[in-house]
Design a protein around this motif. Structure first.
Motif, PDB file in Angstrom:
ATOM      1  N   PRO A 102      34.422   4.867 -29.679  1.00  0.00           N
ATOM      2  CA  PRO A 102      33.548   3.372 -31.071  1.00  0.00           C
ATOM      3  C   PRO A 102      33.107   2.894 -30.331  1.00  0.00           C
ATOM      4  CG  PRO A 102      35.771   4.699 -31.808  1.00  0.00           C
ATOM      5  CD  PRO A 102      35.717   5.167 -30.575  1.00  0.00           C
ATOM      6  N   ALA A 103      34.032   1.841 -28.998  1.00  0.00           N
ATOM      7  CA  ALA A 103      33.808   1.472 -27.931  1.00  0.00           C
ATOM      8  C   ALA A 103      32.871   1.573 -27.325  1.00  0.00           C
ATOM      9  CB  ALA A 103      34.566   0.635 -26.610  1.00  0.00           C
ATOM     10  N   LEU A 104      32.201   2.487 -27.111  1.00  0.00           N
ATOM     11  CA  LEU A 104      30.893   3.604 -26.493  1.00  0.00           C
ATOM     12  C   LEU A 104      29.962   3.229 -27.235  1.00  0.00           C
ATOM     13  CD1 LEU A 104      29.528   4.660 -23.767  1.00  0.00           C
ATOM     14  CD2 LEU A 104      30.283   6.391 -24.687  1.00  0.00           C
ATOM     15  N   GLN A 105      29.496   3.358 -28.668  1.00  0.00           N
ATOM     16  CA  GLN A 105      29.006   4.076 -29.667  1.00  0.00           C
ATOM     17  C   GLN A 105      28.831   2.235 -29.791  1.00  0.00           C
ATOM     18  OE1 GLN A 105      31.196   5.651 -32.584  1.00  0.00           O
ATOM     19  NE2 GLN A 105      29.812   7.185 -32.545  1.00  0.00           N
ATOM     20  N   ARG A 106      29.469   1.083 -29.900  1.00  0.00           N
ATOM     21  CA  ARG A 106      29.245  -0.114 -30.037  1.00  0.00           C
ATOM     22  C   ARG A 106      28.046  -0.356 -28.983  1.00  0.00           C
ATOM     23  NH1 ARG A 106      33.726  -0.684 -31.650  1.00  0.00           N
ATOM     24  NH2 ARG A 106      34.900  -0.716 -29.712  1.00  0.00           N
ATOM     25  N   ALA A 107      29.124  -0.242 -27.609  1.00  0.00           N
ATOM     26  CA  ALA A 107      28.135  -0.861 -26.867  1.00  0.00           C
ATOM     27  C   ALA A 107      26.646   0.081 -26.607  1.00  0.00           C
ATOM     28  CB  ALA A 107      28.354  -0.496 -25.463  1.00  0.00           C
ATOM     29  N   LEU A 108      26.051   1.051 -26.712  1.00  0.00           N
ATOM     30  CA  LEU A 108      24.804   1.487 -27.288  1.00  0.00           C
ATOM     31  C   LEU A 108      23.855   0.999 -28.011  1.00  0.00           C
ATOM     32  CD1 LEU A 108      25.875   5.369 -27.018  1.00  0.00           C
ATOM     33  CD2 LEU A 108      24.680   4.263 -25.137  1.00  0.00           C
ATOM     34  N   GLN A 109      25.014   0.797 -29.059  1.00  0.00           N
ATOM     35  CA  GLN A 109      23.808  -0.184 -30.282  1.00  0.00           C
ATOM     36  C   GLN A 109      23.460  -1.539 -29.890  1.00  0.00           C
ATOM     37  OE1 GLN A 109      26.028   0.130 -33.356  1.00  0.00           O
ATOM     38  NE2 GLN A 109      25.669   2.189 -33.882  1.00  0.00           N
ATOM     39  N   GLU A 110      23.913  -2.052 -29.124  1.00  0.00           N
ATOM     40  CA  GLU A 110      24.255  -3.455 -28.683  1.00  0.00           C
ATOM     41  C   GLU A 110      23.108  -3.305 -27.757  1.00  0.00           C
ATOM     42  OE1 GLU A 110      27.729  -4.785 -28.450  1.00  0.00           O
ATOM     43  OE2 GLU A 110      28.529  -4.334 -29.936  1.00  0.00           O
ATOM     44  N   ARG A 111      22.990  -2.483 -26.616  1.00  0.00           N
ATOM     45  CA  ARG A 111      22.321  -2.559 -24.791  1.00  0.00           C
ATOM     46  C   ARG A 111      21.897  -1.289 -24.540  1.00  0.00           C
ATOM     47  NH1 ARG A 111      26.178  -2.633 -21.313  1.00  0.00           N
ATOM     48  NH2 ARG A 111      28.359  -2.425 -21.088  1.00  0.00           N
ATOM     49  N   VAL A 112      21.708  -1.565 -23.183  1.00  0.00           N
ATOM     50  CA  VAL A 112      21.200  -0.156 -22.775  1.00  0.00           C
ATOM     51  C   VAL A 112      22.625  -0.203 -21.524  1.00  0.00           C
ATOM     52  CG1 VAL A 112      19.851   0.663 -20.240  1.00  0.00           C
ATOM     53  CG2 VAL A 112      18.935  -0.530 -22.344  1.00  0.00           C
ATOM     54  N   VAL A 113      23.255   0.817 -21.638  1.00  0.00           N
ATOM     55  CA  VAL A 113      24.625   1.063 -21.198  1.00  0.00           C
ATOM     56  C   VAL A 113      24.269   1.887 -19.992  1.00  0.00           C
ATOM     57  CG1 VAL A 113      26.094   2.438 -21.227  1.00  0.00           C
ATOM     58  CG2 VAL A 113      26.195   1.121 -23.035  1.00  0.00           C
ATOM     59  N   ILE A 114      24.914   1.015 -18.637  1.00  0.00           N
ATOM     60  CA  ILE A 114      24.303   1.334 -17.246  1.00  0.00           C
ATOM     61  C   ILE A 114      25.682   2.912 -17.140  1.00  0.00           C
ATOM     62  CG2 ILE A 114      23.959   0.740 -14.705  1.00  0.00           C
ATOM     63  CD1 ILE A 114      21.548  -0.297 -17.132  1.00  0.00           C
ATOM     64  N   ILE A 115      25.396   3.778 -16.180  1.00  0.00           N
ATOM     65  CA  ILE A 115      25.437   4.402 -15.907  1.00  0.00           C
ATOM     66  C   ILE A 115      25.713   4.847 -14.139  1.00  0.00           C
ATOM     67  CG2 ILE A 115      23.978   6.224 -15.356  1.00  0.00           C
ATOM     68  CD1 ILE A 115      26.671   8.153 -16.557  1.00  0.00           C
ATOM     69  N   ASP A 116      26.014   4.913 -13.287  1.00  0.00           N
ATOM     70  CA  ASP A 116      26.519   5.157 -11.709  1.00  0.00           C
ATOM     71  C   ASP A 116      25.263   5.934 -11.464  1.00  0.00           C
ATOM     72  OD1 ASP A 116      27.679   7.933 -12.132  1.00  0.00           O
ATOM     73  OD2 ASP A 116      28.807   7.221 -11.296  1.00  0.00           O
ATOM     74  N   GLY A 117      25.443   5.816 -10.051  1.00  0.00           N
ATOM     75  CA  GLY A 117      24.273   6.587  -9.391  1.00  0.00           C
ATOM     76  C   GLY A 117      24.826   7.495  -8.239  1.00  0.00           C
ATOM     77  N   ALA A 118      24.099   8.318  -7.580  1.00  0.00           N
ATOM     78  CA  ALA A 118      24.622   9.717  -6.823  1.00  0.00           C
ATOM     79  C   ALA A 118      25.220   9.164  -5.662  1.00  0.00           C
ATOM     80  CB  ALA A 118      22.948   9.593  -5.773  1.00  0.00           C
ATOM     81  N   MET A 119      26.501   9.429  -6.006  1.00  0.00           N
ATOM     82  CA  MET A 119      28.083  10.431  -5.784  1.00  0.00           C
ATOM     83  C   MET A 119      27.491  10.968  -4.317  1.00  0.00           C
ATOM     84  SD  MET A 119      31.001   9.312  -5.281  1.00  0.00           S
ATOM     85  CE  MET A 119      31.545   9.337  -7.165  1.00  0.00           C
ATOM     86  N   GLY A 120      26.702  12.146  -3.687  1.00  0.00           N
ATOM     87  CA  GLY A 120      26.031  12.565  -2.235  1.00  0.00           C
ATOM     88  C   GLY A 120      25.805  11.445  -2.034  1.00  0.00           C
ATOM     89  N   THR A 121      24.708  10.631  -2.210  1.00  0.00           N
ATOM     90  CA  THR A 121      24.073   9.657  -1.295  1.00  0.00           C
ATOM     91  C   THR A 121      25.284   8.910  -0.666  1.00  0.00           C
ATOM     92  OG1 THR A 121      22.404   9.734  -2.357  1.00  0.00           O
ATOM     93  CG2 THR A 121      22.303   7.737  -1.450  1.00  0.00           C
ATOM     94  N   MET A 122      26.027   8.697  -1.582  1.00  0.00           N
ATOM     95  CA  MET A 122      26.539   7.047  -1.006  1.00  0.00           C
ATOM     96  C   MET A 122      27.658   7.412  -0.195  1.00  0.00           C
ATOM     97  SD  MET A 122      26.316   4.169  -2.658  1.00  0.00           S
ATOM     98  CE  MET A 122      27.889   2.748  -2.874  1.00  0.00           C
ATOM     99  N   ILE A 123      28.847   8.785  -0.124  1.00  0.00           N
ATOM    100  CA  ILE A 123      29.174   9.927   0.130  1.00  0.00           C
ATOM    101  C   ILE A 123      28.563   9.788   1.551  1.00  0.00           C
ATOM    102  CG2 ILE A 123      30.346  12.031   1.214  1.00  0.00           C
ATOM    103  CD1 ILE A 123      30.891  12.153  -2.636  1.00  0.00           C
ATOM    104  N   GLN A 124      27.438   9.826   2.097  1.00  0.00           N
ATOM    105  CA  GLN A 124      26.029  10.252   3.067  1.00  0.00           C
ATOM    106  C   GLN A 124      26.751   8.915   3.920  1.00  0.00           C
ATOM    107  OE1 GLN A 124      22.701  11.987   2.408  1.00  0.00           O
ATOM    108  NE2 GLN A 124      23.551  13.943   1.664  1.00  0.00           N
ATOM    109  N   ARG A 125      26.449   7.781   3.137  1.00  0.00           N
ATOM    110  CA  ARG A 125      27.126   6.687   3.841  1.00  0.00           C
ATOM    111  C   ARG A 125      27.859   6.483   4.925  1.00  0.00           C
ATOM    112  NH1 ARG A 125      25.773   1.776  -0.060  1.00  0.00           N
ATOM    113  NH2 ARG A 125      25.400   0.481   1.930  1.00  0.00           N
ATOM    114  N   TYR A 126      28.960   7.085   4.730  1.00  0.00           N
ATOM    115  CA  TYR A 126      30.703   7.166   5.480  1.00  0.00           C
ATOM    116  C   TYR A 126      30.548   8.600   6.712  1.00  0.00           C
ATOM    117  CZ  TYR A 126      32.695   5.221   1.545  1.00  0.00           C
ATOM    118  OH  TYR A 126      33.472   3.998   0.656  1.00  0.00           O
ATOM    119  N   LYS A 127      29.431   8.988   6.802  1.00  0.00           N
ATOM    120  CA  LYS A 127      29.607   9.378   7.966  1.00  0.00           C
ATOM    121  C   LYS A 127      30.125  10.375   8.335  1.00  0.00           C
ATOM    122  CE  LYS A 127      25.256   6.653   9.560  1.00  0.00           C
ATOM    123  NZ  LYS A 127      24.527   7.450   9.156  1.00  0.00           N
ATOM    124  N   LEU A 128      30.893  10.885   7.469  1.00  0.00           N
ATOM    125  CA  LEU A 128      32.393  11.906   7.787  1.00  0.00           C
ATOM    126  C   LEU A 128      31.884  13.013   8.075  1.00  0.00           C
ATOM    127  CD1 LEU A 128      33.915  11.952   3.806  1.00  0.00           C
ATOM    128  CD2 LEU A 128      34.317  10.434   6.253  1.00  0.00           C
TER     129      LEU A 128
END
Length: 122
Positions: free
Chosen positions: A12-38
């Motif tokens: 229900p909270a997600l449905q309300r949010a989607l009716q009220e505004r644009v909901v933002i999802i995260d970005g590329a996990m792999g790209t962020m992991i690469q920044r750690y140069k593991l």
């Protein structure tokens, strides 16, 4: 910590949010992991130190060996305004894990990833 009012896993909270505004999802996990140069050792951790196959590049394994990095990435996205974070499970299924001879870890990787994402959102 996330300041979003929609961090509770509730339909229900997600449905309300989607009716009220644009909901933002995260970005590329792999790209962020690469920044750690593991290194190979970073991917292996202690549990997989003697694993007979290379594991570098198995980003999902980091759910077990470096959960601190995965949680930090989730927090970075939440701090930047993401309302939703995905789990770090792009390859946490048998077909992809077969490349690393780790098909038996699919459940553990998915469970750990969900716990990390939940912890970051809370």
């Amino acid at each position: 910590m996330a300041s979003s009012p929609y961090t509770v896993a509730s339909w229900p909270a997600l449905q309300r949010a989607l009716q009220e505004r644009v909901v933002i999802i995260d970005g590329a996990m792999g790209t962020m992991i690469q920044r750690y140069k593991l290194s190979e050792a970073d991917y292996r951790g202690t549990e997989f130190a003697a694993w007979p196959h290379d594991v570098k590049g198995n980003n999902d394994l980091l759910n077990l060996t470096r959960p601190d990095i995965i949680e930090s990435i989730h927090r970075q996205y939440l701090d930047a305004g993401a309302d939703i974070v995905e789990t770090n499970t792009f390859n946490s299924q048998a077909i992809s894990l077969a490349d690393y001879h780790m098909t038996h870890l699919a459940y553990r990787l998915n469970k750990a990833a969900a716990e990390i994402a939940r912890r970051a959102a809370d």
